[in-house]
Design an enzyme around this catalytic site. Structure first.
Site, PDB file in Angstrom:
ATOM      1  N   HIS A  62      -2.386   7.814   6.881  1.00 46.62           N
ATOM      2  CA  HIS A  62      -1.395   8.720   6.273  1.00 46.62           C
ATOM      3  C   HIS A  62      -2.047  10.020   5.781  1.00 46.62           C
ATOM      4  O   HIS A  62      -1.410  11.068   5.757  1.00 46.62           O
ATOM      5  CB  HIS A  62      -0.714   8.044   5.073  1.00 46.62           C
ATOM      6  CG  HIS A  62       0.399   7.111   5.440  1.00 46.62           C
ATOM      7  ND1 HIS A  62       1.550   7.530   6.050  1.00 46.62           N
ATOM      8  CD2 HIS A  62       0.541   5.774   5.265  1.00 46.62           C
ATOM      9  CE1 HIS A  62       2.363   6.488   6.229  1.00 46.62           C
ATOM     10  NE2 HIS A  62       1.774   5.406   5.770  1.00 46.62           N
TER      11      HIS A  62
ATOM     12  N   HIS B 223      -4.457   1.606   7.433  1.00 40.57           N
ATOM     13  CA  HIS B 223      -3.093   2.132   7.598  1.00 40.57           C
ATOM     14  C   HIS B 223      -2.846   3.289   6.609  1.00 40.57           C
ATOM     15  O   HIS B 223      -2.345   4.351   6.996  1.00 40.57           O
ATOM     16  CB  HIS B 223      -2.085   0.996   7.379  1.00 40.57           C
ATOM     17  CG  HIS B 223      -0.650   1.429   7.364  1.00 40.57           C
ATOM     18  ND1 HIS B 223       0.256   1.054   8.332  1.00 40.57           N
ATOM     19  CD2 HIS B 223       0.047   2.214   6.501  1.00 40.57           C
ATOM     20  CE1 HIS B 223       1.436   1.608   8.068  1.00 40.57           C
ATOM     21  NE2 HIS B 223       1.342   2.301   6.953  1.00 40.57           N
ATOM     22  N   GLU B 224      -3.224   3.075   5.351  1.00 40.76           N
ATOM     23  CA  GLU B 224      -2.981   4.117   4.341  1.00 40.76           C
ATOM     24  C   GLU B 224      -3.859   5.340   4.588  1.00 40.76           C
ATOM     25  O   GLU B 224      -3.433   6.473   4.369  1.00 40.76           O
ATOM     26  CB  GLU B 224      -3.203   3.581   2.930  1.00 40.76           C
ATOM     27  CG  GLU B 224      -2.349   2.383   2.522  1.00 40.76           C
ATOM     28  CD  GLU B 224      -0.867   2.549   2.785  1.00 40.76           C
ATOM     29  OE1 GLU B 224      -0.374   3.700   2.772  1.00 40.76           O
ATOM     30  OE2 GLU B 224      -0.190   1.529   3.042  1.00 40.76           O
TER      31      GLU B 224
ATOM     32  N   GLN C 225       3.159   9.921   1.111  1.00 40.64           N
ATOM     33  CA  GLN C 225       4.430   9.188   1.160  1.00 40.64           C
ATOM     34  C   GLN C 225       5.308   9.436  -0.061  1.00 40.64           C
ATOM     35  O   GLN C 225       6.488   9.093  -0.049  1.00 40.64           O
ATOM     36  CB  GLN C 225       4.178   7.680   1.285  1.00 40.64           C
ATOM     37  CG  GLN C 225       3.590   7.271   2.619  1.00 40.64           C
ATOM     38  CD  GLN C 225       3.402   5.781   2.680  1.00 40.64           C
ATOM     39  OE1 GLN C 225       2.410   5.262   2.197  1.00 40.64           O
ATOM     40  NE2 GLN C 225       4.372   5.076   3.235  1.00 40.64           N
TER      41      GLN C 225
ATOM     42  N   CYS D  11       5.795   0.005   7.382  1.00 35.22           N
ATOM     43  CA  CYS D  11       5.479   1.164   6.557  1.00 35.22           C
ATOM     44  C   CYS D  11       6.694   1.500   5.711  1.00 35.22           C
ATOM     45  O   CYS D  11       7.816   1.541   6.228  1.00 35.22           O
ATOM     46  CB  CYS D  11       5.112   2.343   7.461  1.00 35.22           C
ATOM     47  SG  CYS D  11       4.677   3.832   6.568  1.00 35.22           S
ATOM     48  N   LEU D  12       6.469   1.755   4.428  1.00 34.91           N
ATOM     49  CA  LEU D  12       7.603   2.095   3.551  1.00 34.91           C
ATOM     50  C   LEU D  12       8.297   3.378   4.004  1.00 34.91           C
ATOM     51  O   LEU D  12       9.464   3.588   3.682  1.00 34.91           O
ATOM     52  CB  LEU D  12       7.131   2.229   2.102  1.00 34.91           C
ATOM     53  CG  LEU D  12       6.624   0.936   1.441  1.00 34.91           C
ATOM     54  CD1 LEU D  12       6.122   1.232   0.038  1.00 34.91           C
ATOM     55  CD2 LEU D  12       7.695  -0.133   1.431  1.00 34.91           C
TER      56      LEU D  12
ATOM     57  N   GLY E 114       0.844  -1.188   0.000  1.00 31.80           N
ATOM     58  CA  GLY E 114       0.000   0.000   0.000  1.00 31.80           C
ATOM     59  C   GLY E 114       0.879   1.238   0.000  1.00 31.80           C
ATOM     60  O   GLY E 114       2.029   1.191   0.455  1.00 31.80           O
TER      61      GLY E 114
HETATM   62 CO    CO Z   1       2.598   3.543   5.855  1.00 29.34          CO
END
Ligand code: CO
Length: 172
Positions: free
Chosen positions: A142, A138-139, A51, A96-97, A46
């Site tokens: 953000h 989660h996304e 991000q 998380c990236l 995701g």
């Molecule tokens: Co994340």
């Protein structure tokens, strides 16, 4: 658009509440395509627009569909909202990236109903559970400047403080 660079913990864009998507069509399709590519290259499932430095309420999800990791079930969601959630909470490990090298258990509803706009601007409602529900929640965080490390226990937060500080200093 220039190549996408994934922003790392400490980058202020990750803490900004994102703006609504108001333009749909080919430009948003291009953005979705680039974000999906960046997500797959980074081995993620995701990715939210903040991000990649864009403070927009837009996210992509790409869940592997089986043995072949290159095949993904892809969703692109503009202006997503959770309109209902189940009572059952489950704990799953999240990473998380934007926070490389750290993963922790987070508790969230197992099942949600979401409303979003697709790439054409059409409103879609969808039920999600299990991993899909987890990634979407989660996304969506953000888009409000919230990171999964905000949702872990105070003790774990304290334990991670040094590593997060180093990420913020060196990662960006
Ligand atoms: Co994340």
């Amino acid at each position: 658009m220039a190549e996408m660079k994934i922003r790392i913990y400490g980058d202020p864009v990750l803490r900004e509440p994102a703006e609504d998507v108001t333009e749909f069509g080919s430009k948003l399709e291009d953005l979705a395509g680039q974000m999906v590519q960046a997500m797959i290259e980074a081995d993620g499932i995701g990715l939210a627009a903040p991000q990649v430095g864009l403070s927009l309420r837009f996210l992509v999800v790409g869940l592997p569909t089986g043995e072949d990791a290159t095949r993904r079930r892809v969703f692109a969601m503009a202006n997503p909202e959770i309109i209902d959630e189940g009572d059952e909470m489950i704990i799953m490990e999240e990473g998380c990236l934007s926070i490389p090298g750290i993963s922790e258990e987070v508790e969230r509803p197992e099942k949600i109903t979401i409303r979003f706009q697709n790439l054409k601007g059409e409103t879609v409602e969808m039920e999600a559970n299990d991993i899909l529900a987890r990634v979407v929640q989660h996304e969506m965080d953000h888009l409000d400047g919230v990171l999964f490390t905000d949702r872990i226990s105070p003790l774990k937060k304290t334990m991670l403080r040094g590593r997060l500080k180093r990420l913020a200093q060196d990662g960006a």
